[in-house]
Design an enzyme around this catalytic site. Structure first.
Site, PDB file in Angstrom:
ATOM      1  N   THR A  86       0.838  -1.198   0.000  1.00  0.00           N
ATOM      2  CA  THR A  86       0.000   0.000   0.000  1.00  0.00           C
ATOM      3  C   THR A  86       0.868   1.240   0.000  1.00  0.00           C
ATOM      4  OG1 THR A  86      -1.755   1.198   1.177  1.00  0.00           O
ATOM      5  CG2 THR A  86      -0.177   0.016   2.544  1.00  0.00           C
TER       6      THR A  86
ATOM      7  N   HIS B 257     -13.841  -2.737   9.204  1.00  0.00           N
ATOM      8  CA  HIS B 257     -13.747  -3.538   7.979  1.00  0.00           C
ATOM      9  C   HIS B 257     -12.351  -4.186   7.876  1.00  0.00           C
ATOM     10  CE1 HIS B 257     -12.283   0.454   7.550  1.00  0.00           C
ATOM     11  NE2 HIS B 257     -11.962   0.379   6.285  1.00  0.00           N
ATOM     12  N   ARG B 258     -11.313  -3.376   8.089  1.00  0.00           N
ATOM     13  CA  ARG B 258      -9.946  -3.905   7.961  1.00  0.00           C
ATOM     14  C   ARG B 258      -9.649  -4.900   9.078  1.00  0.00           C
ATOM     15  NH1 ARG B 258      -7.931   0.390   7.096  1.00  0.00           N
ATOM     16  NH2 ARG B 258      -8.050   0.055   4.868  1.00  0.00           N
TER      17      ARG B 258
ATOM     18  N   GLY C 173      -1.522   4.881   6.918  1.00  0.00           N
ATOM     19  CA  GLY C 173      -2.576   4.588   7.895  1.00  0.00           C
ATOM     20  C   GLY C 173      -2.949   3.110   7.883  1.00  0.00           C
ATOM     21  N   LYS C 174      -3.018   2.523   6.707  1.00  0.00           N
ATOM     22  CA  LYS C 174      -3.355   1.092   6.607  1.00  0.00           C
ATOM     23  C   LYS C 174      -2.263   0.251   7.267  1.00  0.00           C
ATOM     24  CE  LYS C 174      -5.848   1.112   2.173  1.00  0.00           C
ATOM     25  NZ  LYS C 174      -5.811   0.571   0.796  1.00  0.00           N
TER      26      LYS C 174
ATOM     27  N   ASP D  97      -7.500  -3.441  -0.402  1.00  0.00           N
ATOM     28  CA  ASP D  97      -8.321  -2.470  -1.135  1.00  0.00           C
ATOM     29  C   ASP D  97      -9.586  -2.209  -0.332  1.00  0.00           C
ATOM     30  OD1 ASP D  97      -8.496  -0.769  -3.370  1.00  0.00           O
ATOM     31  OD2 ASP D  97     -10.068  -2.033  -4.204  1.00  0.00           O
TER      32      ASP D  97
ATOM     33  N   PHE E 155      -7.358   8.114   9.440  1.00  0.00           N
ATOM     34  CA  PHE E 155      -6.991   8.717   8.152  1.00  0.00           C
ATOM     35  C   PHE E 155      -8.208   8.675   7.241  1.00  0.00           C
ATOM     36  CE2 PHE E 155      -6.372   4.199   7.796  1.00  0.00           C
ATOM     37  CZ  PHE E 155      -6.770   3.893   6.504  1.00  0.00           C
TER      38      PHE E 155
ATOM     39  N   ASN F  93      -0.447   3.782   1.544  1.00  0.00           N
ATOM     40  CA  ASN F  93      -1.160   4.479   2.621  1.00  0.00           C
ATOM     41  C   ASN F  93      -0.607   4.057   3.999  1.00  0.00           C
ATOM     42  OD1 ASN F  93      -3.148   5.167   4.549  1.00  0.00           O
ATOM     43  ND2 ASN F  93      -4.707   5.243   2.947  1.00  0.00           N
TER      44      ASN F  93
ATOM     45  N   TYR G 189     -11.466   8.737   5.378  1.00  0.00           N
ATOM     46  CA  TYR G 189     -12.855   9.044   5.725  1.00  0.00           C
ATOM     47  C   TYR G 189     -13.166   8.836   7.211  1.00  0.00           C
ATOM     48  CZ  TYR G 189     -13.657   9.023   0.661  1.00  0.00           C
ATOM     49  OH  TYR G 189     -13.613   9.303  -0.686  1.00  0.00           O
TER      50      TYR G 189
HETATM   51  P1  ITT Z   1      -3.392   1.975  -1.640  1.00  0.00           P
HETATM   52  O1  ITT Z   1      -4.302   1.729  -2.832  1.00  0.00           O
HETATM   53  O2  ITT Z   1      -1.989   2.303  -2.035  1.00  0.00           O
HETATM   54  O3  ITT Z   1      -3.481   0.900  -0.605  1.00  0.00           O
HETATM   55  P2  ITT Z   1      -5.295   4.058  -1.026  1.00  0.00           P
HETATM   56  O4  ITT Z   1      -5.396   5.029   0.107  1.00  0.00           O
HETATM   57  O5  ITT Z   1      -5.503   4.588  -2.413  1.00  0.00           O
HETATM   58  O6  ITT Z   1      -3.893   3.319  -0.892  1.00  0.00           O
HETATM   59  P3  ITT Z   1      -7.714   2.439  -1.257  1.00  0.00           P
HETATM   60  O7  ITT Z   1      -7.875   2.631  -2.711  1.00  0.00           O
HETATM   61  O8  ITT Z   1      -8.008   1.098  -0.698  1.00  0.00           O
HETATM   62  O9  ITT Z   1      -6.251   2.850  -0.761  1.00  0.00           O
HETATM   63  O10 ITT Z   1      -8.561   3.454  -0.414  1.00  0.00           O
HETATM   64  C1  ITT Z   1      -9.766   3.981  -0.847  1.00  0.00           C
HETATM   65  C2  ITT Z   1     -10.040   5.283  -0.132  1.00  0.00           C
HETATM   66  O11 ITT Z   1     -10.624   4.975   1.127  1.00  0.00           O
HETATM   67  C3  ITT Z   1      -8.832   6.161   0.149  1.00  0.00           C
HETATM   68  O12 ITT Z   1      -9.274   7.498  -0.033  1.00  0.00           O
HETATM   69  C4  ITT Z   1      -8.482   5.874   1.593  1.00  0.00           C
HETATM   70  O13 ITT Z   1      -7.925   7.008   2.242  1.00  0.00           O
HETATM   71  C5  ITT Z   1      -9.843   5.539   2.161  1.00  0.00           C
HETATM   72  N1  ITT Z   1      -9.759   4.538   3.216  1.00  0.00           N
HETATM   73  C6  ITT Z   1      -9.332   3.250   3.104  1.00  0.00           C
HETATM   74  N2  ITT Z   1      -9.404   2.623   4.276  1.00  0.00           N
HETATM   75  C7  ITT Z   1      -9.901   3.532   5.142  1.00  0.00           C
HETATM   76  C8  ITT Z   1     -10.186   3.498   6.519  1.00  0.00           C
HETATM   77  O14 ITT Z   1      -9.956   2.416   7.246  1.00  0.00           O
HETATM   78  N3  ITT Z   1     -10.667   4.604   7.086  1.00  0.00           N
HETATM   79  C9  ITT Z   1     -10.883   5.729   6.379  1.00  0.00           C
HETATM   80  N4  ITT Z   1     -10.626   5.857   5.086  1.00  0.00           N
HETATM   81  C10 ITT Z   1     -10.135   4.762   4.469  1.00  0.00           C
END
Ligand code: ITT
Length: 212
Positions: free
Chosen positions: A6, A195-196, A10-11, A61, A169, A8, A171
């Site tokens: 990822t 969810h995660r 935060g994940k 994802d 992070f 991200n 939403y």
């Molecule tokens: P990667 O694809 O590199 O993992 P990303 O942030 O683009 O990073 P996603 O496509 O899975 O990952 O994320 C979809 C959106 O949802 C993105 O704007 C994230 O910030 C947000 N998101 C994902 N998980 C979240 C969570 O647990 N809480 C809040 N927002 C989340």
């Protein structure tokens, strides 16, 4: 070493909180194929990331599916966060929706290590050549070897509210579950209901059994 794929941070914090330090981030921006579900996107990402890294990979994802917007932004959540922004999503929901501000956060984890195992049946119809090509499944078959991918899903229900909290992070500030937004929880509290966290729990159980 397991690579959590990822861009991200935060994940990764949440995955480490759950899986421990045996997880390293792989900051790899895999191709996000167009699909209505997270499954094909994550499966494609896992195949691509495994080919890139040559080590076991776990792709994450996630998406926010708002009831009153027929599940939008769903698989487009990252694009919508980057363009509209989280605040605009909340204001739109407040203005346009009444009872339909309920929403689900979904997470799909896709694991691939190049080995044969009891993989999830491919989340695309292999008779649909376009969809199969998009996930990379068709290419694998042409090469005589389909890379097995195992999927783990988690979902949590909540509702869209005015932003509260400084944690998390994306939403998190506008997603309320059981009276608190995810941004008002620490990583451990969020993992217990999120969810995660639910997807990670399923993965960790399977991964443990597999290594025993
Ligand atoms: P990667 O694809 O590199 O993992 P990303 O942030 O683009 O990073 P996603 O496509 O899975 O990952 O994320 C979809 C959106 O949802 C993105 O704007 C994230 O910030 C947000 N998101 C994902 N998980 C979240 C969570 O647990 N809480 C809040 N927002 C989340």
């Amino acid at each position: 070493m397991l690579r959590y794929v990822t861009t991200n941070d935060g994940k990764v914090r949440e995955a480490r909180e759950y899986l421990g330090d045996g997880v390293e981030q792989l900051d790899f921006d895999y191709t996000e194929v167009q699909a209505d579900d997270l499954g094909p996107i994550a499966a494609h990402g896992a195949r691509e990331a495994y080919r890139h890294a040559g080590e076991p990979v776990l792709v994450d994802d996630a998406g926010l599916f708002i009831d009153g917007f027929d599940g939008f932004p769903g698989p487009y959540s990252a694009f919508v966060e980057d363009t509209l922004g989280v605040g605009a999503v909340q204001r739109l929901a407040a203005r346009e929706l009444d009872d339909e501000r309920r929403a689900a956060f979904d997470c799909t984890l896709a694991y691939c290590d190049g080995d044969e195992f009891d993989a999830t049946p491919d989340p695309v119809d292999r008779d649909d050549r376009v969809a199969a090509a998009a996930t990379g499944a068709e290419r694998d078959e042409q090469e005589g070897r389909a890379l097995p991918v195992k999927l783990f899903t988690g979902t949590v229900r909540g509702r869209i509210v005015e932003p509260r909290g400084d944690g998390g992070f994306g939403y998190d500030p506008i997603f309320e579950h059981d009276g608190r937004t995810f941004a008002e929880m620490n990583a451990e509290e969020k993992n217990a209901v999120s969810h995660r966290g639910r997807a990670l729990e399923k993965f960790a159980e399977w991964f443990q059994e597999r290594s025993d």
